[in-house]
Design a protein around this motif. Structure first.
Motif, PDB file in Angstrom:
ATOM      1  N   THR A   1      38.444  41.545  41.773  1.00 40.50           N
ATOM      2  CA  THR A   1      39.633  42.406  41.788  1.00 40.50           C
ATOM      3  C   THR A   1      40.814  41.576  41.309  1.00 40.50           C
ATOM      4  OG1 THR A   1      40.388  41.837  44.024  1.00 40.50           O
ATOM      5  CG2 THR A   1      38.714  43.586  43.831  1.00 40.50           C
TER       6      THR A   1
ATOM      7  N   ASP B   1      43.203  40.612  42.981  1.00 41.32           N
ATOM      8  CA  ASP B   1      43.605  39.678  44.033  1.00 41.32           C
ATOM      9  C   ASP B   1      42.551  38.610  44.316  1.00 41.32           C
ATOM     10  OD1 ASP B   1      46.013  41.095  44.466  1.00 41.32           O
ATOM     11  OD2 ASP B   1      44.955  42.544  45.743  1.00 41.32           O
ATOM     12  N   SER B   2      41.425  38.673  43.631  1.00 38.37           N
ATOM     13  CA  SER B   2      40.335  37.727  43.886  1.00 38.37           C
ATOM     14  C   SER B   2      40.574  36.400  43.166  1.00 38.37           C
ATOM     15  CB  SER B   2      39.000  38.313  43.411  1.00 38.37           C
ATOM     16  OG  SER B   2      38.722  39.529  44.041  1.00 38.37           O
TER      17      SER B   2
ATOM     18  N   ASN C   1      51.492  39.676  36.425  1.00 36.21           N
ATOM     19  CA  ASN C   1      52.208  38.476  36.899  1.00 36.21           C
ATOM     20  C   ASN C   1      52.869  37.708  35.754  1.00 36.21           C
ATOM     21  OD1 ASN C   1      51.370  38.988  39.565  1.00 36.21           O
ATOM     22  ND2 ASN C   1      49.435  37.900  39.214  1.00 36.21           N
TER      23      ASN C   1
END
Length: 485
Positions: A127, A129-130, A445
């Motif tokens: 994901t 966030d992984s 990001n």
């Protein structure tokens, strides 16, 4: 003792002193000079580390002096899309000096070059966030190799690329930059590197006329023509000057021996293909590190592809297995009647540019390489289509087709007009449903991803209509089965 005897004794003593002094000088010189002039690649005991950071010989021919390479991002940040070499998609492991795919060798001084892993290692996230998992031998999905080539040319042409401005930058980060190294860099390494990179940039100037490769792709043979054989690139036909294709996976090489290799099937020798790929990474026939390449080749010979790490619906996959056998296996399963053979371009219908870039003239030149050695090239041939590749580990090979113009397997089972016309490359979050990488993320990001436009020459997503006539349920089952190949 007579005066003459005293003179003889004194002369013997002086001779012994001179011999002792000369011996000390030679020993000291040996300790100082030998490490500088010896040809010492950095070696790794662990094969994974050797693959990621070990030398194949590119540094001796086209390597960038280590300290120059280290200070380039700080001196020329405006020539990079972000901070450091990582902004070009290179993978920097914690505790490592160089990114994956870069190796070091001492030839007079430490030099940095490329190795196999630069094109064949990437990251996968479950994901957004992984934490990314590094997977060696898969296609380098995130690496912008054209950006790196252009960076070297752009910095060398900058007036700041000189000893006066570069040496203070080196001294600011180097704890062991001694006076001898300083002299070598001032009078040899910096001016020689600048001139070599400018010359390389001039030979590769045609890249400025090519569409951007984007991450995970390379023009396999046009830089080869310019660097190895000095082809007059400005005189070549325009259809020949775009040869962009996806990086391939390189696991499980044993069953590939004798198959037609490269995207267009131009060679059926794994060993020749390996040596040819090394030339593409910057090796020359006189600097090739045969031992280093053989060690990697032996490891890859029976290395299985990484297993699919996510859940598989086995009931659906069982249905898909039959569909695969009936629709795909003859061209894409080991032992299939057509696997490793070439399908002619009019039948396969995919983008022609990569095929056109490999010419009879290049074949003739390639087959002169390594003359006088048992490994002289002799297997290269011009073909008229694209090779039917085995699909082991296909889950890690997206985007698909030879030019990476279709983001997922699900998309590939659609007719070309229904496949995405634009999508983003270089993102490493895996798409479990469609099998491939998530392709609708433009920025994350602060990092911008490459917008792939299928209307650009060389980027067409046409052709390969196999499986497009299946029902939606059948397509789901087929993709579910293919996850475990």
């Amino acid at each position: 003792m007579s005066e003459s005897e005293k003179q003889k004794l004194l002369q013997k003593l002086i001779k012994k002193i001179w011999i002792f002094v000369i011996g000390i000088v030679l020993i000291v010189t040996g300790f100082v000079v030998w490490p500088l002039v010896s040809n010492n690649p950095v070696r790794y005991g662990d094969i994974q580390e050797h693959f990621k950071y070990g030398s194949i010989g590119s540094e001796a021919a086209n390597g960038v002096p280590y300290w120059i390479w280290k200070v380039l991002p700080a001196m020329f940040p405006e020539k990079l899309p972000g901070e450091g070499y990582q902004s070009l998609g290179f993978i920097q492991e914690e505790g490592q000096d160089l990114p994956i795919g870069f190796s070091k060798r001492r030839v007079l001084f430490d030099r940095v070059g490329l190795n196999c892993a630069v094109c064949h290692t990437s990251t996968v996230r479950d994901t957004a966030d992984s934490e990314p998992r590094i997977i060696t031998t898969m296609p380098a999905n995130t690496v912008n190799l054209m950006g790196y080539i252009k960076l070297l040319s752009a910095t060398a042409s900058d007036p700041r690329f000189n000893a006066r401005e570069m040496i203070p930058q080196i001294e600011a980060i180097a704890d062991n930059f001694n006076p001898i190294q300083k002299l070598i860099y001032r009078f040899f390494a910096i001016p020689q590197t600048r001139d070599a990179l400018i010359t390389q940039g001039e030979r590769l100037a045609f890249l400025n006329e090519e569409p951007e490769w984007g991450p995970g792709r390379v023009d396999t043979f046009n830089p080869y023509k310019a660097i190895q054989f000095h082809f007059p690139m400005d005189r070549l036909d325009s259809d020949e000057l775009i040869g962009t294709s996806d990086f391939p996976a390189i696991w499980n090489q044993k069953p590939r021996q004798g198959l037609q290799l490269h995207w267009d099937g131009d060679n059926d020798s794994v060993d020749e293909r390996n040596l040819s790929a090394a030339l593409g990474a910057g090796v020359t026939p006189t600097t090739v590190d045969l031992d280093g390449i053989k060690r990697v080749a032996d490891w890859l010979w029976e290395l299985p592809p990484p297993a699919y790490p996510y859940q598989i619906n086995q009931e659906l996959a069982t249905v898909g297995e039959k569909l695969y056998e009936n629709n795909c296996a003859s061209c894409h399963a080991f032992g299939g009647a057509k696997v490793g053979t070439v399908t002619q371009l009019p039948k396969i219908g995919t983008d022609p540019y990569r095929l056109n870039s490999y010419t009879y003239e290049l074949t003739s030149n390639q087959n002169t390489l390594y003359a006088g050695y048992p490994w002289r090239f002799s297997h290269f041939r011009k073909t008229n289509g694209y090779a039917n590749m085995p699909l082991d580990g296909v889950w890690l090979r997206g985007p698909y087709l030879h030019n990476g113009s279709v983001p997922t397997l699900k998309d590939l089972l659609e007719v070309p007009e229904n496949r995405p016309k634009e999508f983003y490359r270089g993102y490493d979050v895996f798409d479990e449903d469609n099998v491939g990488f998530v392709s609708d993320i433009a920025e994350e990001n602060g990092k911008k991803y490459f917008k792939f436009d299928t209307t650009v020459p060389g980027n067409s997503n046409s052709g390969h209509l196999y499986g497009t006539e299946l029902s939606p349920g059948e397509k789901d089952a087929l993709v579910e089965y293919m996850k475990q190949l």
